[in-house]
Design an enzyme around this catalytic site. Structure first.
Site, PDB file in Angstrom:
ATOM      1  N   ASP A 329       4.693  -1.129   6.405  1.00 15.89           N
ATOM      2  CA  ASP A 329       5.174  -0.890   5.052  1.00 15.89           C
ATOM      3  C   ASP A 329       6.424  -0.016   5.149  1.00 15.89           C
ATOM      4  O   ASP A 329       6.714   0.561   6.195  1.00 15.89           O
ATOM      5  CB  ASP A 329       4.074  -0.194   4.251  1.00 15.89           C
ATOM      6  CG  ASP A 329       4.505   0.160   2.840  1.00 15.89           C
ATOM      7  OD1 ASP A 329       5.183  -0.668   2.211  1.00 15.89           O
ATOM      8  OD2 ASP A 329       4.175   1.265   2.381  1.00 15.89           O
ATOM      9  N   ASP A 791       0.505   3.124   3.907  1.00 18.60           N
ATOM     10  CA  ASP A 791      -0.058   4.347   3.338  1.00 18.60           C
ATOM     11  C   ASP A 791      -0.592   4.166   1.931  1.00 18.60           C
ATOM     12  O   ASP A 791      -1.088   5.126   1.338  1.00 18.60           O
ATOM     13  CB  ASP A 791       1.011   5.451   3.319  1.00 18.60           C
ATOM     14  CG  ASP A 791       2.118   5.164   2.314  1.00 18.60           C
ATOM     15  OD1 ASP A 791       2.470   3.973   2.151  1.00 18.60           O
ATOM     16  OD2 ASP A 791       2.621   6.109   1.697  1.00 18.60           O
ATOM     17  N   ASP A 795      -1.302  -1.782   0.774  1.00 17.85           N
ATOM     18  CA  ASP A 795      -1.270  -2.116   2.201  1.00 17.85           C
ATOM     19  C   ASP A 795      -2.651  -2.413   2.765  1.00 17.85           C
ATOM     20  O   ASP A 795      -2.766  -2.753   3.944  1.00 17.85           O
ATOM     21  CB  ASP A 795      -0.637  -0.976   2.997  1.00 17.85           C
ATOM     22  CG  ASP A 795       0.748  -0.623   2.504  1.00 17.85           C
ATOM     23  OD1 ASP A 795       1.520  -1.552   2.247  1.00 17.85           O
ATOM     24  OD2 ASP A 795       1.055   0.575   2.364  1.00 17.85           O
TER      25      ASP A 795
END
Length: 1142
Positions: A329, A791, A795
């Site tokens: 990410d 995080d 995700d």
């Protein structure tokens, strides 16, 4: 904020509640309401008056129904996908936190329709009814098409009025909304994926080895039972001591089949030690201890947040050492999601003297690499001084970033000084403190600041304690712009439904003045438009269009007569981009009343149109206005990377890992961060796979779009294949809408092949489900180990889908951590987690398993040999207590110490030589060649142990008094040889010793002698045939000890020969490093050590190293050209001199 808006009174209940609304029976016979074809058949009947229930119902989420009116309080999550009716603010706005959906921490502003703005109290809903016709449930988070039919009017709906489930209401007392999608129809549920079970590739391979050993067990058992059956049939009559005249069932020559079946069961039990059942227990124990070391690694402890690394599962430790592709990410993972206004270009002049973090880090890296490779550069026939001078000249004229100019502060400490204002790191006296009025183009500077202050969708919040404004915006970029405009003297203070108010510190009178700008229209930013515009009317009545967007978009819309600053601004934008900064171009246009009125009429028609093509109509009308712009300048903001991210990515790239970025951010944002992280660089060829609209008249538009995307992928793949430059690098960039088609079954493998061929892959504007699908494609398509790191809740899908999921415990909550296999506090800790712990764990587990099979085969086959020697009688040569102790006590601790403490090289060397990591992805220590080699070594050891002991103890006396060895004595001697052989073998396997390994290895051997002595001292009723076996039978016999030495030498000889040959003729990387460290060459010859480190890099085209290598290639080319010119000049001079002499 409270000063700017009237807060409505709260309803007594603090939780959301609903008004139950049922579908009218009178509409049951109506046909489906279709909005421009299939996919838009959802009908929501809102709050029908005659069916409205006046009593308020407190409900759980699962009891919500489509059409219910819901009230949600501040800081509560939305229980379903809602259509916003009204809010506690008089202009109908609310703030929404969407980090669970797209990972972005900045708040989104949602605004209700004017038609529903008055629904502010319970009583208001008594007279409200309406019907929503919209799209069917789908996973697309960023689009919504529908309309509201209310009071005979049709109002278009867009994503600005939709509140998605799992978003949170922030900075707003309450909102009213009507349920559009519930349960599995909501967009967040449409993006959810099932959590698969995970096992490491080594465990899967181990299963096949167990199957192989089980097959070996069956084979030897069948051979043994067949041998017993044949002997029972043919030879039993000659064995008089078994009373063939009165045979038992097992020894009856007339029924060999029964003997075969019974003996088969006996053989399976006897040879069961070939199957290392204790291996699973040992591995689990080792993995738990390995996880403990990961948890207690101080090098992965974040002191700022007090967060250590955590191995949340222990069955994937070794998988950390075999990762091939990292899918990451962006927001909160690579970046801090904090933007700093750093530089700007106004009227062709660049402002801002502070260097970005990327420039500083790149300069330091280049300086280090140039020092290391100085010898190579100076090999050219030039002096060192001349080389440095030409290197500087090359750096000045190169198209890349300039090494001399990246550090503008006189001291590094000065560089670290900040303004102390979050979001503003600008430093230039020419613009600060109102000095901009003295600039040659002060009118353009004034317009630049006003565009920053007015052209946005942010909302100010006033701190009642200090009176300062903070801003809630759709992107952190806008917050940085507003902070910058405030520091320049143009403070945005208030927004209403139709106006923005700016407190301008500069005025002709010299005193601050509040100015009001009427906002006539807002043309929102989208990933397709790549720009945002605000049409405003100033206090003088002048209508202005203020526009900011991507430079390529703005430049194409400039007036042909007003391109005065185009060249200089383009140059500055290139410099900012190379510095890793996010850039936007700013322009404006003056409008007359008639032109605006005509355009506004067309815009209103497009905005109120109903259908899937409304966005396209709005785009066409907007494009009519956003032209003939006058360029003012450009901005450059720095997206603060997390500490150590560029270095971490560079080292991971040198370790041979591929890094893909999957983000919900806009394409421009992702590209800028790609440059900041050195995933992208100048000179890298970018392949952008884009979505192309197909006309509505096309009968098979989806197929046509898919075909177009497939053609783009094919052409890009062909371009990579025909590229002849070995240093050429390609980057693949694709957005979520295009990815929808690229992930189709008949396209995805071509897309994967293209992605694998590229050095960098950036997928932007992707949904959580698309992240998971891309991860699944990389996992299943390549067959290699993938690691996903993120995080946020968005995700979770890819973290669960990847072989290894790593969660970062950042500002976006703990959802990613809870779904992960490992958690860390910062992205930079991923390097140590993989390159150190991953490398160690892979080699430890691989060597441990191979050794386990070796020792069990060496032990188990001796039983088979003895049984064959005794006519397949089923008799074990070893005492039962020996069999129990072998795996549990006598050989378990050394193998555990191997799995926990073994290190081929220290941790600092792992980080200095990242190419060592490739031993894992290449599976050098657990391929079938090595596995079968260890099995073969076990077979060899079993033969040697049995043959030597049988030859020594069976046919001759072993005591000075002529005593011969019985079965128990020979079995004990043979078992002692096995204990010595397998423990000495593991000692030779280890590269790193501590006192723990010595205690466990030699202590296990000593434990055997202690057990044998103590067990032999027990009364004969307990010790049986082992009574005084060591003290009286074996220990006094010298041949017993000599046999041990002979067996140790014979069994370890093949391994010693193999390892000696490998280290001498074909050494592995860690062999060379071990030799250098052993002879302390790294301390005596630092240049050699640096040279070896420079070699220990996988060839990569991303990261700082690739950028520096490209720069050095440019320097060498320029130096070579300069040398050629000098040689020609020198030759010409020599010829002239010779001619003169003649």
């Amino acid at each position: 904020m409270a000063r700017r808006h009237r807060i409505r009174s709260r309803i007594r209940k603090s939780h959301f509640y609903t008004f139950r609304c049922l579908r009218p029976k009178t509409l049951d016979d109506q046909g489906p309401h279709v909005i421009n074809g299939p996919g838009y058949a959802r009908i929501v009947h809102c709050n029908q008056p005659h069916l409205h229930l006046a009593t308020k119902l407190l409900r759980t989420w699962k009891k919500l129904r489509v059409g219910d009116v819901v009230r949600v309080e501040k800081d509560d999550f939305f229980p379903a996908d809602l259509f916003l009716l009204s809010s506690s603010y008089e202009d109908g706005i609310c703030y929404v936190e969407t980090m669970n959906l797209d990972g972005e921490t900045n708040l989104k502003v949602k605004r209700c329709l004017d038609a529903t703005l008055a629904l502010e109290k319970d009583e208001s809903f008594q007279s409200f009814s309406g019907t929503i016709k919209c799209e069917d449930p789908n996973p697309n988070l960023y689009t919504f098409v529908g309309n509201l039919e209310c009071d005979g009017q049709v109002y278009p709906l867009d994503p600005n009025q939709i509140l998605l489930r799992d978003s949170k209401l922030r900075n707003t007392s309450y909102i009213y909304g009507v349920v559009v999608f519930t349960g599995h129809d909501t967009k967040v549920m449409q993006n959810s994926t099932k959590s698969p079970s995970k096992r490491s590739s080594i465990e899967k391979t181990m299963d096949y080895i167990i199957y192989t050993l089980f097959g070996l067990l069956l084979f030897v058992s069948v051979i043994s039972s067949l041998g017993f059956a044949v002997m029972t049939k043919l030879l039993m009559a000659d064995w008089w001591y078994l009373r063939p005249d009165k045979p038992e069932s097992l020894t009856n020559p007339t029924n060999p089949l029964y003997a075969w079946v019974v003996h088969l069961i006996t053989a399976l039990l006897l040879y069961g030690y070939l199957i290392p059942i204790s291996l699973y227990v040992s591995i689990e124990l080792v993995k738990v201890l390995q996880a403990t070391f990961i948890n207690h690694d101080l090098q992965m402890y974040d002191s700022e947040s007090g967060t250590p690394a955590e191995a949340r599962t222990s069955n994937l430790n070794e998988e950390l050492g075999q990762v091939d592709t990292i899918l990451s990410d962006k927001t909160g993972t690579l970046t801090c999601n904090q933007m700093d206004f750093l530089k700007c270009s106004i009227a062709g002049t660049s402002y801002g003297v502070r260097a970005s973090e990327v420039e500083l880090a790149a300069a330091k890296q280049m300086e280090m690499d140039l020092e290391e490779q100085g010898d190579d550069i100076t090999n050219l026939p030039m002096t060192k001084v001349r080389t440095q001078r030409y290197a500087k000249l090359a750096s000045k004229t190169s198209s890349g970033f300039e090494l001399e100019t990246v550090i503008t502060a006189s001291d590094e400490k000065d560089q670290k000084k900040s303004s102390g204002i979050k979001g503003f790191s600008f430093e230039d006296k020419r613009l600060m403190d109102d000095n901009w009025v003295n600039e040659p183009n002060s009118d353009d500077v004034l317009m630049f600041f006003r565009i920053l202050a007015v052209c946005h969708t942010a909302i100010p919040e006033v701190d009642e304690d200090n009176g300062k404004c903070t801003y809630e915006a759709e992107s952190p970029d806008e917050v940085a712009f507003l902070v910058a405009s405030r520091e320049f003297g143009f403070e945005f203070t208030k927004r209403t439904q139709s106006s923005v108010f700016i407190a301008e510190r500069f005025s002709p009178s010299g005193h601050p003045v509040d100015r009001e700008y009427k906002v006539l229209n807002l043309l929102d930013f989208t990933s397709k438009r790549k720009r945002m515009s605000a049409i405003i009317r100033d206090e003088e009545g002048q209508i202005l269009l203020l526009c900011k967007g991507a430079d390529s978009i703005i430049f194409d819309r400039l007036s042909k007569k007003r391109k005065d600053y185009l060249g200089a601004t383009s140059k500055h934008l290139n410099e900012y981009g190379e510095a890793g900064l996010r850039t936007l171009a700013l322009g404006y246009r003056k409008l007359d009343e008639a032109e605006y009125a005509a355009w506004n009429s067309e815009f209103h028609k497009a905005k109120t149109s109903v259908g899937a093509d409304r966005d396209e109509l709005l785009e066409k009308v907007s494009d009519m206005m956003e032209k003939e712009l006058i360029l003012v300048g450009a901005t450059a903001v720095e997206d603060k990377l997390q500490k150590g991210v560029p270095q971490c990515i560079d080292n991971l790239a040198q370790a041979g890992l591929k890094i893909w970025v999957l983000t919900g951010d806009k394409m421009e944002t992702a590209i800028n961060i790609g440059y900041a992280c050195s995933l992208l660089r100048q000179g890298m060829k970018q392949i952008a796979i884009s979505f192309t609209n197909v006309e509505e008249s096309s009968q098979n538009s989806e197929a046509a779009v898919k075909q177009n995307i497939l053609m783009q992928i094919t052409n890009a793949s062909q371009m990579i294949k025909i590229e002849k430059d070995p240093h050429a690098a390609f980057a693949l960039i694709i957005d979520g809408k295009t990815l929808t088609y690229a992930l189709k079954d008949d396209v995805k493998y071509q897309f994967l092949a293209l992605a694998v061929a590229c050095a960098s892959v950036i997928c932007c504007r992707v949904s959580p489900k698309q992240k998971a699908l891309v991860t699944r494609l990389a996992k299943e398509g390549t067959g290699k180990t993938t690691l996903a790191i993120g995080d946020g809740a968005n995700d979770v899908g890819m973290i669960q889908e990847a072989h290894i999921g790593v969660g970062i415990s950042g500002v976006e909550g703990m959802q990613a951590v809870m779904a992960s296999d490992f958690s860390i506090a910062q992205f930079r800790f991923l390097e140590r987690l993989l390159v150190v712990h991953g490398h160690w764990c892979y080699k430890r587990i691989a060597q441990m398993i191979c050794y386990f099979f070796y020792k069990n085969i060496a032990f188990g086959l001796t039983l088979f040999y003895f049984e064959a020697f005794t006519g397949f009688s089923g008799q074990s040569i070893f005492n039962d207590s020996y069999l129990l102790l072998f795996n549990v006590v006598l050989t378990s601790l050394p193998v555990i110490s191997l799995g926990v403490f073994e290190q081929d090289v220290p941790s600092d060397v792992c980080l200095q030589f990242p190419a060592l990591y490739q031993q894992g992805p290449k599976n050098l220590f657990f391929d079938w060649y090595r596995i079968l080699g260890w099995m073969g070594n076990g077979v060899y050891a079993s033969i040697v142990i049995f043959a030597l002991n049988l030859g020594i103890f069976h046919v001759q006396s072993f005591r000075s008094d002529g005593q011969t060895a019985d079965m128990n004595a020979m079995g004990t001697a043979m078992f002692t040889c096995i204990i010595w052989a397998v423990n000495v073998q593991i000692a030779l396997t280890m590269s790193h010793f501590t006192w723990i390994q010595h205690v466990m290895i030699w202590g296990s051997i000593g434990a055997w002698y202690i057990f044998l002595a103590l067990y032999g001292m027990l009364p004969p009723k307990l010790s049986g045939n082992i009574f005084h076996m060591l003290i009286e039978v074996l220990a006094p016999a010298p041949i017993f000890w000599l046999t041990n030495l002979l067996v140790i030498a014979a069994t370890t000889l093949p391994y010693l020969f193999h390892i000696s040959y490998q280290r001498s003729v074909n050494p592995l990387d860690h062999h060379i490093i071990q030799e250098i460290k052993h002879f302390r060459i790294d301390l005596e010859d630092e240049r050699m050590w640096k040279r070896e480190k420079s070699k220990a890099r996988e060839k990569t085209k991303i990261g700082f190293t690739a950028r520096v290598d490209a720069k050095i290639r440019q320097l060498r080319v320029k130096l070579h050209r300069k040398h050629s010119v000098l040689s020609v000049i020198s030759g010409t001079s020599s010829n002239d001199t010779a001619s003169n002499m003649i």
